[in-house]
Scaffold this motif. Structure first.
Motif, PDB file in Angstrom:
ATOM      1  N   HIS A  93       0.844  -1.195   0.000  1.00  0.00           N
ATOM      2  CA  HIS A  93       0.000   0.000   0.000  1.00  0.00           C
ATOM      3  C   HIS A  93       0.877   1.243   0.000  1.00  0.00           C
ATOM      4  CE1 HIS A  93      -3.615  -2.364   1.110  1.00  0.00           C
ATOM      5  NE2 HIS A  93      -2.752  -3.079   1.830  1.00  0.00           N
ATOM      6  N   VAL A  94       0.583   2.175  -0.900  1.00  0.00           N
ATOM      7  CA  VAL A  94       1.197   3.503  -0.863  1.00  0.00           C
ATOM      8  C   VAL A  94       0.267   4.375  -0.047  1.00  0.00           C
ATOM      9  CG1 VAL A  94       2.002   5.465  -2.203  1.00  0.00           C
ATOM     10  CG2 VAL A  94       2.287   3.156  -3.099  1.00  0.00           C
ATOM     11  N   VAL A  95       0.766   4.869   1.077  1.00  0.00           N
ATOM     12  CA  VAL A  95      -0.112   5.564   2.026  1.00  0.00           C
ATOM     13  C   VAL A  95       0.011   7.078   1.948  1.00  0.00           C
ATOM     14  CG1 VAL A  95      -0.153   3.606   3.589  1.00  0.00           C
ATOM     15  CG2 VAL A  95       1.599   5.353   3.881  1.00  0.00           C
ATOM     16  N   GLY A  96       0.907   7.588   1.118  1.00  0.00           N
ATOM     17  CA  GLY A  96       1.021   9.032   0.986  1.00  0.00           C
ATOM     18  C   GLY A  96       2.413   9.442   0.561  1.00  0.00           C
ATOM     19  N   ARG A  97       2.649  10.742   0.603  1.00  0.00           N
ATOM     20  CA  ARG A  97       3.963  11.295   0.280  1.00  0.00           C
ATOM     21  C   ARG A  97       4.457  12.164   1.424  1.00  0.00           C
ATOM     22  NH1 ARG A  97       6.646  11.132  -4.269  1.00  0.00           N
ATOM     23  NH2 ARG A  97       7.652  13.138  -3.880  1.00  0.00           N
ATOM     24  N   LEU A  98       5.756  12.065   1.664  1.00  0.00           N
ATOM     25  CA  LEU A  98       6.359  12.946   2.661  1.00  0.00           C
ATOM     26  C   LEU A  98       6.120  14.411   2.298  1.00  0.00           C
ATOM     27  CD1 LEU A  98       9.778  11.146   3.275  1.00  0.00           C
ATOM     28  CD2 LEU A  98       7.934  11.425   4.935  1.00  0.00           C
ATOM     29  N   ASP A  99       6.109  14.714   1.000  1.00  0.00           N
ATOM     30  CA  ASP A  99       5.925  16.094   0.554  1.00  0.00           C
ATOM     31  C   ASP A  99       4.544  16.645   0.886  1.00  0.00           C
ATOM     32  OD1 ASP A  99       7.332  14.513  -2.091  1.00  0.00           O
ATOM     33  OD2 ASP A  99       8.507  16.030  -1.057  1.00  0.00           O
ATOM     34  N   ASN A 100       3.547  15.758   1.006  1.00  0.00           N
ATOM     35  CA  ASN A 100       2.174  16.209   1.207  1.00  0.00           C
ATOM     36  C   ASN A 100       1.845  16.440   2.682  1.00  0.00           C
ATOM     37  OD1 ASN A 100       1.792  15.965  -1.537  1.00  0.00           O
ATOM     38  ND2 ASN A 100       0.872  13.930  -1.421  1.00  0.00           N
ATOM     39  N   GLN A 101       2.651  15.887   3.589  1.00  0.00           N
ATOM     40  CA  GLN A 101       2.375  16.011   5.011  1.00  0.00           C
ATOM     41  C   GLN A 101       2.462  17.471   5.455  1.00  0.00           C
ATOM     42  OE1 GLN A 101       5.033  14.478   8.447  1.00  0.00           O
ATOM     43  NE2 GLN A 101       3.757  12.718   7.868  1.00  0.00           N
ATOM     44  N   PHE A 102       1.537  17.881   6.323  1.00  0.00           N
ATOM     45  CA  PHE A 102       1.589  19.241   6.861  1.00  0.00           C
ATOM     46  C   PHE A 102       1.218  19.219   8.337  1.00  0.00           C
ATOM     47  CE2 PHE A 102      -2.652  18.668   5.100  1.00  0.00           C
ATOM     48  CZ  PHE A 102      -3.502  19.222   6.057  1.00  0.00           C
ATOM     49  N   ILE A 103       1.451  20.333   9.019  1.00  0.00           N
ATOM     50  CA  ILE A 103       1.242  20.418  10.470  1.00  0.00           C
ATOM     51  C   ILE A 103       0.104  21.388  10.756  1.00  0.00           C
ATOM     52  CG2 ILE A 103       2.287  21.057  12.679  1.00  0.00           C
ATOM     53  CD1 ILE A 103       4.993  20.321  11.493  1.00  0.00           C
ATOM     54  N   SER A 104      -0.823  20.944  11.579  1.00  0.00           N
ATOM     55  CA  SER A 104      -1.967  21.772  11.974  1.00  0.00           C
ATOM     56  C   SER A 104      -2.045  21.779  13.497  1.00  0.00           C
ATOM     57  CB  SER A 104      -3.262  21.215  11.379  1.00  0.00           C
ATOM     58  OG  SER A 104      -4.371  22.002  11.764  1.00  0.00           O
ATOM     59  N   GLY A 105      -1.770  22.936  14.093  1.00  0.00           N
ATOM     60  CA  GLY A 105      -1.812  23.039  15.546  1.00  0.00           C
ATOM     61  C   GLY A 105      -0.878  22.070  16.235  1.00  0.00           C
ATOM     62  N   GLU A 156      -0.006  19.118  15.151  1.00  0.00           N
ATOM     63  CA  GLU A 156      -0.299  17.726  14.783  1.00  0.00           C
ATOM     64  C   GLU A 156       0.077  17.477  13.322  1.00  0.00           C
ATOM     65  OE1 GLU A 156      -1.283  15.488  16.813  1.00  0.00           O
ATOM     66  OE2 GLU A 156      -2.233  16.528  18.492  1.00  0.00           O
ATOM     67  N   ASN A 157       0.802  16.372  13.078  1.00  0.00           N
ATOM     68  CA  ASN A 157       1.127  15.980  11.707  1.00  0.00           C
ATOM     69  C   ASN A 157      -0.113  15.408  11.026  1.00  0.00           C
ATOM     70  OD1 ASN A 157       3.822  16.707  11.884  1.00  0.00           O
ATOM     71  ND2 ASN A 157       4.447  14.709  12.649  1.00  0.00           N
ATOM     72  N   ILE A 158      -0.394  15.891   9.842  1.00  0.00           N
ATOM     73  CA  ILE A 158      -1.539  15.392   9.072  1.00  0.00           C
ATOM     74  C   ILE A 158      -1.043  14.833   7.744  1.00  0.00           C
ATOM     75  CG2 ILE A 158      -3.641  16.047   7.827  1.00  0.00           C
ATOM     76  CD1 ILE A 158      -4.283  18.010   9.985  1.00  0.00           C
ATOM     77  N   GLN A 159      -1.406  13.594   7.463  1.00  0.00           N
ATOM     78  CA  GLN A 159      -1.146  12.972   6.168  1.00  0.00           C
ATOM     79  C   GLN A 159      -2.451  13.039   5.377  1.00  0.00           C
ATOM     80  OE1 GLN A 159       2.136  11.723   5.592  1.00  0.00           O
ATOM     81  NE2 GLN A 159       1.436  11.933   3.483  1.00  0.00           N
ATOM     82  N   PRO A 160      -2.559  13.906   4.376  1.00  0.00           N
ATOM     83  CA  PRO A 160      -3.859  14.123   3.716  1.00  0.00           C
ATOM     84  C   PRO A 160      -4.429  12.865   3.070  1.00  0.00           C
ATOM     85  CG  PRO A 160      -2.076  15.190   2.493  1.00  0.00           C
ATOM     86  CD  PRO A 160      -1.505  14.767   3.810  1.00  0.00           C
ATOM     87  N   GLU A 161      -3.557  11.960   2.642  1.00  0.00           N
ATOM     88  CA  GLU A 161      -4.064  10.742   1.994  1.00  0.00           C
ATOM     89  C   GLU A 161      -4.916   9.895   2.932  1.00  0.00           C
ATOM     90  OE1 GLU A 161      -0.283  11.861  -0.216  1.00  0.00           O
ATOM     91  OE2 GLU A 161      -0.931  11.786   1.869  1.00  0.00           O
ATOM     92  N   ALA A 162      -4.639   9.984   4.265  1.00  0.00           N
ATOM     93  CA  ALA A 162      -5.452   9.237   5.228  1.00  0.00           C
ATOM     94  C   ALA A 162      -6.878   9.773   5.258  1.00  0.00           C
ATOM     95  CB  ALA A 162      -4.817   9.312   6.615  1.00  0.00           C
ATOM     96  N   ILE A 163      -7.031  11.098   5.144  1.00  0.00           N
ATOM     97  CA  ILE A 163      -8.371  11.702   5.101  1.00  0.00           C
ATOM     98  C   ILE A 163      -9.061  11.343   3.786  1.00  0.00           C
ATOM     99  CG2 ILE A 163      -9.669  13.855   5.330  1.00  0.00           C
ATOM    100  CD1 ILE A 163      -7.186  15.059   6.700  1.00  0.00           C
TER     101      ILE A 163
END
Length: 468
Positions: free
Chosen positions: A360-372, A374-381
């Motif tokens: 499974h490809v679960v996302g990209r390091l480049d797409n991860q961002f921080i909100s308050g 907390e690390n968010i991986q958008p692909e999980a959403i």
């Protein structure tokens, strides 16, 4: 285990196919059929026109390539002439194209398939036309394994085009490894459904040459009528095309033995729908820098790392790759820059995991961002949004926020109008609160199959500024 280095020259796949499968169809369109012997003869003739124009061994030729008979002939003729091939998107405007050629020092350009080869104004080099009294130049029928042969433009996550350089051996061994799971043979018909300025389209050409299979042109992967009429046996596609195909009323052609899916994760619901329709879907993970496929998942059974490739996961979950299909490096102003670490691994920036025999490809390091914090991986959403019965497509991106730094926003394509409050309530039952998007926006139209996240980030912030 690492594969031993290659030393021997690689024989030309076109020449081999021309000898072994001379009378078999090499290219098929609704109006025309070209056999392998005739294809090789036409490629030789076209290559000689390049040499007569003054092309030298190792020159680079840019082609505004198309998936037509003339387009395929031009691709192969560049290689047969001894030049290096740069296929470019015909939709690229003239100004950025010439800027690219100037920056890369590329001297030759074919504006449209079949048209005369023209020098560019990038190098200032005089065109030397061979004298009629000189011996005719020889066409290339052997390829050194570690010298440049092709270049593919890849934007990655930054949007700035990089020119990934491959050897002939990269493409041949990519095709050979793919054939261990999905073999091709004379009589097979592979729809060239991907553009040849992408590594996926170029890989189809090499696979068909190796197996003696025919390229089918002038049709769409999601057009069941065309697939049925042309007797297509193999087709490569991305998730969007599979979704469109499944919307067709059918019947799906019984000749179809392989739907090879790539270009990103494919929703489990789509794969299950395809299974119920008896469509043989193979999923794959690949990248330009590895000459296409790396890992392939059959319809039944575990995923496999293909021969001539190596793959492992770093402690961070990043996918690392190397092997005989790994490209030579990125070309920059005439130089080739290596792109691996000390052990020869290429760091893909993709995140992956193995689970129950599946990759499974679960996302990209480049797409991860921080909100308050907390690390968010958008692909999980996105994965959760894709389980919603009314959502066809979803992409989550960060939007600037004065309090939290960044907050998630979801762009959604849906067949019906969605209630944002109900959708947010549904998501809160399954996600942590900071992962629930603060806004749901309509997906803008796109001309391609891949959504560019950087464009959606700009759009999300622009909309927010207008509303505040």
């Amino acid at each position: 285990m690492r594969h031993p280095p290659l030393h021997a020259d690689m024989p030309c796949l076109l020449q081999q196919a021309g000898r072994r499968h001379a009378g078999e169809p090499a290219i098929i369109t609704p109006e025309d059929t070209l056999e392998f012997a005739e294809l090789e003869a036409r490629v030789d003739h076209r290559a000689m026109t390049f040499l007569a124009r003054g092309v030298r061994q190792g020159d680079w030729i840019a082609l505004r390539t198309r998936t037509t008979i003339d387009g395929i002939i031009d691709l192969l003729a560049v290689l047969r002439s001894g030049a290096c091939l740069l296929p470019v998107n015909p939709a690229m405007p003239e100004t950025p194209l010439h800027a690219l050629l100037r920056q890369q020092g590329i001297h030759w350009l074919v504006w449209e398939p079949g048209q005369p080869l023209q020098p560019t104004d990038t190098t200032g080099r005089d065109v030397i036309v061979p004298s009629p009294a000189s011996p005719p130049p020889e066409l290339r029928r052997q390829f050194q394994p570690h010298t440049p042969c092709t270049g593919i433009l890849t934007s990655g996550s930054t949007g700035q085009p990089k020119l990934a350089v491959h050897s002939y051996a990269n493409h041949v061994l990519s095709a050979a490894g793919a054939a261990t799971l999905i073999p091709l043979r004379p009589g097979d018909r592979y729809l060239l459904s991907l553009p040849t300025h992408h590594v996926g389209g170029l890989a189809i050409v090499f696979r068909c040459l190796m197996g003696g299979a025919a390229l089918v042109l002038d049709g769409r992967a999601e057009d069941t009528g065309f697939l049925l009429h042309m007797g297509v046996t193999h087709v490569s596609m991305v998730e969007t095309q599979l979704h469109r195909l499944l919307q067709q009323s059918g019947p799906f052609p019984s000749s179809l033995r392989c739907l090879l899916l790539g270009g990103g994760p494919v929703r489990a619901s789509l794969l299950e729908q395809a299974r119920r329709q008896n469509l043989p879907c193979w999923t794959s993970y690949g990248l330009t820098e590895m000459s296409s496929q790396v890992i392939t998942q059959p319809p039944e059974g575990p995923a496999r790392i293909l021969p001539h490739r190596e793959c492992r996961l770093a402690e961070t979950g990043e996918i690392l790759v190397r092997g005989d299909t790994l490209f030579l490096g990125y070309r920059d102003a005439g130089r080739i820059l290596p792109a691996t670490d000390e052990e020869g691994w290429f760091h893909t920036r993709d995140l992956g995991r193995w689970q129950d025999g599946r990759f499974h490809v679960v996302g990209r390091l480049d797409n991860q961002f921080i909100s308050g914090g907390e690390n968010i991986q958008p692909e999980a959403i996105e994965q959760l949004l894709h389980t919603h019965p009314d959502i066809l497509r979803a992409v989550v991106v960060p939007r600037q926020d004065t309090e939290f730094g960044q907050r998630p926003v979801a762009f959604i394509q849906s067949g019906t109008e969605l209630d944002a409050h109900a959708l947010r309530t549904w998501m809160r039952e399954q996600l942590k609160p900071f992962m629930v998007p603060v806004a749901f926006l309509p997906m803008p139209p796109t001309s391609g199959f891949k959504i560019q996240r950087r464009d959606l980030i700009q759009l999300a912030n622009a909309i927010h500024l207008r509303e505040t």
